[in-house]
Design a protein around this motif. Sequence first.
Motif, PDB file in Angstrom:
ATOM      1  N   GLU A  26     -99.460 -53.525  24.960  1.00  0.00           N
ATOM      2  CA  GLU A  26     -99.679 -54.149  23.662  1.00  0.00           C
ATOM      3  C   GLU A  26    -101.146 -54.513  23.497  1.00  0.00           C
ATOM      4  O   GLU A  26    -101.883 -54.669  24.464  1.00  0.00           O
ATOM      5  CB  GLU A  26     -98.783 -55.373  23.475  1.00  0.00           C
ATOM      6  CG  GLU A  26     -98.958 -56.474  24.494  1.00  0.00           C
ATOM      7  CD  GLU A  26     -98.029 -57.644  24.197  1.00  0.00           C
ATOM      8  OE1 GLU A  26     -98.474 -58.562  23.464  1.00  0.00           O
ATOM      9  OE2 GLU A  26     -96.882 -57.619  24.669  1.00  0.00           O
ATOM     10  N   LEU A  27    -101.558 -54.635  22.245  1.00  0.00           N
ATOM     11  CA  LEU A  27    -102.961 -54.870  21.927  1.00  0.00           C
ATOM     12  C   LEU A  27    -103.060 -55.676  20.638  1.00  0.00           C
ATOM     13  O   LEU A  27    -102.381 -55.387  19.657  1.00  0.00           O
ATOM     14  CB  LEU A  27    -103.686 -53.522  21.750  1.00  0.00           C
ATOM     15  CG  LEU A  27    -105.114 -53.578  21.200  1.00  0.00           C
ATOM     16  CD1 LEU A  27    -106.063 -54.189  22.232  1.00  0.00           C
ATOM     17  CD2 LEU A  27    -105.582 -52.184  20.793  1.00  0.00           C
ATOM     18  N   VAL A  28    -103.944 -56.687  20.672  1.00  0.00           N
ATOM     19  CA  VAL A  28    -104.273 -57.421  19.445  1.00  0.00           C
ATOM     20  C   VAL A  28    -105.606 -56.886  18.942  1.00  0.00           C
ATOM     21  O   VAL A  28    -106.615 -56.907  19.652  1.00  0.00           O
ATOM     22  CB  VAL A  28    -104.371 -58.933  19.710  1.00  0.00           C
ATOM     23  CG1 VAL A  28    -104.829 -59.659  18.437  1.00  0.00           C
ATOM     24  CG2 VAL A  28    -103.021 -59.478  20.172  1.00  0.00           C
ATOM     25  N   THR A  29    -105.624 -56.378  17.727  1.00  0.00           N
ATOM     26  CA  THR A  29    -106.822 -55.795  17.140  1.00  0.00           C
ATOM     27  C   THR A  29    -106.884 -56.188  15.654  1.00  0.00           C
ATOM     28  O   THR A  29    -106.138 -57.076  15.219  1.00  0.00           O
ATOM     29  CB  THR A  29    -106.810 -54.262  17.306  1.00  0.00           C
ATOM     30  OG1 THR A  29    -108.026 -53.700  16.812  1.00  0.00           O
ATOM     31  CG2 THR A  29    -105.625 -53.635  16.599  1.00  0.00           C
ATOM     32  N   ARG A  30    -107.749 -55.557  14.894  1.00  0.00           N
ATOM     33  CA  ARG A  30    -107.829 -55.859  13.460  1.00  0.00           C
ATOM     34  C   ARG A  30    -107.705 -54.586  12.629  1.00  0.00           C
ATOM     35  O   ARG A  30    -108.057 -53.493  13.083  1.00  0.00           O
ATOM     36  CB  ARG A  30    -109.156 -56.552  13.139  1.00  0.00           C
ATOM     37  CG  ARG A  30    -109.237 -57.972  13.685  1.00  0.00           C
ATOM     38  CD  ARG A  30    -110.472 -58.693  13.207  1.00  0.00           C
ATOM     39  NE  ARG A  30    -110.543 -60.039  13.766  1.00  0.00           N
ATOM     40  CZ  ARG A  30    -109.958 -61.110  13.240  1.00  0.00           C
ATOM     41  NH1 ARG A  30    -109.261 -60.986  12.099  1.00  0.00           N
ATOM     42  NH2 ARG A  30    -110.068 -62.297  13.799  1.00  0.00           N
ATOM     43  N   ILE A  31    -107.195 -54.780  11.430  1.00  0.00           N
ATOM     44  CA  ILE A  31    -107.059 -53.646  10.513  1.00  0.00           C
ATOM     45  C   ILE A  31    -108.445 -53.256  10.017  1.00  0.00           C
ATOM     46  O   ILE A  31    -109.191 -54.081   9.477  1.00  0.00           O
ATOM     47  CB  ILE A  31    -106.168 -54.004   9.312  1.00  0.00           C
ATOM     48  CG1 ILE A  31    -104.771 -54.431   9.779  1.00  0.00           C
ATOM     49  CG2 ILE A  31    -106.079 -52.820   8.346  1.00  0.00           C
ATOM     50  CD1 ILE A  31    -103.898 -54.985   8.662  1.00  0.00           C
ATOM     51  N   LYS A  32    -108.782 -52.005  10.173  1.00  0.00           N
ATOM     52  CA  LYS A  32    -110.074 -51.497   9.714  1.00  0.00           C
ATOM     53  C   LYS A  32    -109.977 -50.954   8.289  1.00  0.00           C
ATOM     54  O   LYS A  32    -110.873 -51.142   7.474  1.00  0.00           O
ATOM     55  CB  LYS A  32    -110.556 -50.406  10.658  1.00  0.00           C
ATOM     56  CG  LYS A  32    -111.915 -49.827  10.330  1.00  0.00           C
ATOM     57  CD  LYS A  32    -112.300 -48.768  11.372  1.00  0.00           C
ATOM     58  CE  LYS A  32    -113.655 -48.165  11.048  1.00  0.00           C
ATOM     59  NZ  LYS A  32    -114.038 -47.118  12.061  1.00  0.00           N
ATOM     60  N   GLY A  99    -109.176 -56.298   7.826  1.00  0.00           N
ATOM     61  CA  GLY A  99    -109.732 -57.444   8.529  1.00  0.00           C
ATOM     62  C   GLY A  99    -108.687 -58.340   9.140  1.00  0.00           C
ATOM     63  O   GLY A  99    -108.999 -59.150  10.030  1.00  0.00           O
ATOM     64  N   ASP A 100    -107.421 -58.228   8.690  1.00  0.00           N
ATOM     65  CA  ASP A 100    -106.348 -59.044   9.272  1.00  0.00           C
ATOM     66  C   ASP A 100    -106.062 -58.601  10.704  1.00  0.00           C
ATOM     67  O   ASP A 100    -106.227 -57.440  11.064  1.00  0.00           O
ATOM     68  CB  ASP A 100    -105.068 -58.926   8.440  1.00  0.00           C
ATOM     69  CG  ASP A 100    -105.142 -59.718   7.151  1.00  0.00           C
ATOM     70  OD1 ASP A 100    -106.154 -60.428   6.955  1.00  0.00           O
ATOM     71  OD2 ASP A 100    -104.206 -59.620   6.339  1.00  0.00           O
ATOM     72  N   LYS A 101    -105.586 -59.591  11.490  1.00  0.00           N
ATOM     73  CA  LYS A 101    -105.191 -59.281  12.857  1.00  0.00           C
ATOM     74  C   LYS A 101    -103.863 -58.523  12.877  1.00  0.00           C
ATOM     75  O   LYS A 101    -103.001 -58.729  12.013  1.00  0.00           O
ATOM     76  CB  LYS A 101    -105.049 -60.564  13.677  1.00  0.00           C
ATOM     77  CG  LYS A 101    -106.363 -61.171  14.124  1.00  0.00           C
ATOM     78  CD  LYS A 101    -106.101 -62.355  15.046  1.00  0.00           C
ATOM     79  CE  LYS A 101    -107.413 -62.950  15.544  1.00  0.00           C
ATOM     80  NZ  LYS A 101    -107.169 -64.095  16.455  1.00  0.00           N
ATOM     81  N   ALA A 102    -103.734 -57.666  13.873  1.00  0.00           N
ATOM     82  CA  ALA A 102    -102.483 -56.908  14.045  1.00  0.00           C
ATOM     83  C   ALA A 102    -102.175 -56.811  15.538  1.00  0.00           C
ATOM     84  O   ALA A 102    -103.087 -56.673  16.366  1.00  0.00           O
ATOM     85  CB  ALA A 102    -102.613 -55.518  13.446  1.00  0.00           C
ATOM     86  N   ARG A 103    -100.920 -56.910  15.844  1.00  0.00           N
ATOM     87  CA  ARG A 103    -100.460 -56.779  17.238  1.00  0.00           C
ATOM     88  C   ARG A 103     -99.701 -55.467  17.371  1.00  0.00           C
ATOM     89  O   ARG A 103     -98.693 -55.246  16.702  1.00  0.00           O
ATOM     90  CB  ARG A 103     -99.573 -57.957  17.611  1.00  0.00           C
ATOM     91  CG  ARG A 103     -99.137 -57.972  19.071  1.00  0.00           C
ATOM     92  CD  ARG A 103     -98.232 -59.149  19.302  1.00  0.00           C
ATOM     93  NE  ARG A 103     -97.654 -59.155  20.648  1.00  0.00           N
ATOM     94  CZ  ARG A 103     -96.551 -59.801  20.990  1.00  0.00           C
ATOM     95  NH1 ARG A 103     -95.894 -60.500  20.049  1.00  0.00           N
ATOM     96  NH2 ARG A 103     -96.108 -59.751  22.222  1.00  0.00           N
TER      97      ARG A 103
END
Length: 397
Positions: A26-32, A99-103
Amino acid sequence: MSFSRVIATSIDKDIPLYLLNDYKKELVTRIKEIKRIGKQLALIFNNTILYPGGGHQPYDTGRIIINNKEFSVDKIERRNNEILHYLDASVGEIEFRAGDKARLLIDWDRRYRIMKLHTAEHIFMEFIRRNGYELENGQWGPNEGVITFNEEIPLDILFECEKKTNEVIRKNLIVYRVIKKDYITIKIGDISERPCGGNHVSSTGEIGCFKITRVLKRGKTIYFNVGEEAISLITEHYNNLLFNGYAKLNLKQDINAERFYKTINDLIKEVSRLRNTNNKLNYIILETIDYLPRRSIKIGDFKASAYCLDLSELDIQAKYLRKLGQLISDSEKCYFLVIKLTDKEIAILFKRSKKLHKTLKKEINKFVKNKKCIVSSIEGGILIKSMDKIESLIKIE
């Protein structure tokens, strides 16, 4: 720069995380970026652990959680160096923005299985290539692997490569990903190094075992499996063989050697009937030939020790043994096989040898000169047709 078993040097561009850590679940990243493609919604992230598919490896499946709302990933693909994650949602349903976070969460059991299949394929194909054959097409997962070769491959070569693949698996060799600029290879010990941008296990021992489960188009295409699934298939096939064999032949388990040899003969006949194809019979015989009884045969002054098989009840024509003759002729083992086709016809198949073929045919012709019979060459051996019962010409003890 090194990430676990990944060795990366002189990197010119960003490397997706799925290539730097195959085991990250799993990874926490941001919407590009958010894209609408037809009626589908696709997201691009700053980074991803989900594989977009390619190189015969299927794309990953999984889930994406954004603002406490969960979405299933329908599909992942690479377009113009961007990785698109298609969600099971329409544009009107979304409550997020760039820019929102996504898991991101991988369907790990599915991915890990694909990784084992993919690494096993690399090992197996290394030995196939050493025999002069090449990959034409295939797919490694999600449930099993399939390989199509550039031409038909003899059965003995396929299973010899299977054996060597399992030897490498048991050695538990380290599997490295080597990244130099934008060139990526997978290196398996000192066995193999091939260009590849897919996912792999970190050591060969994780595969468990490798097994060819089906051979199609005379060795042009195979299916394979690994680990517990492969063992389950082998166990299922073995149990089915025992069940059908004992049920059909009404056998007891305390059979003696003579009964055992007869059982092998009877099982071959029964499997041939059930499969209803003479071509399959060739492979069945080759796989069980070592269990057939060895007997002494005598034709005039010619004597030899041979594996013997009685198929007279099946009404098999000699032309259907062409593939078997080729397999025996090309085999590394020095097989000498006598097959009774009818009461008046017998085939003798042996490893390719012009000298043996010439000597045997000469001796037989000399002996049967005044007999009512015909001797002819067939693929991998000799065919004898008699006007009387074949036992009047050939003595088997």
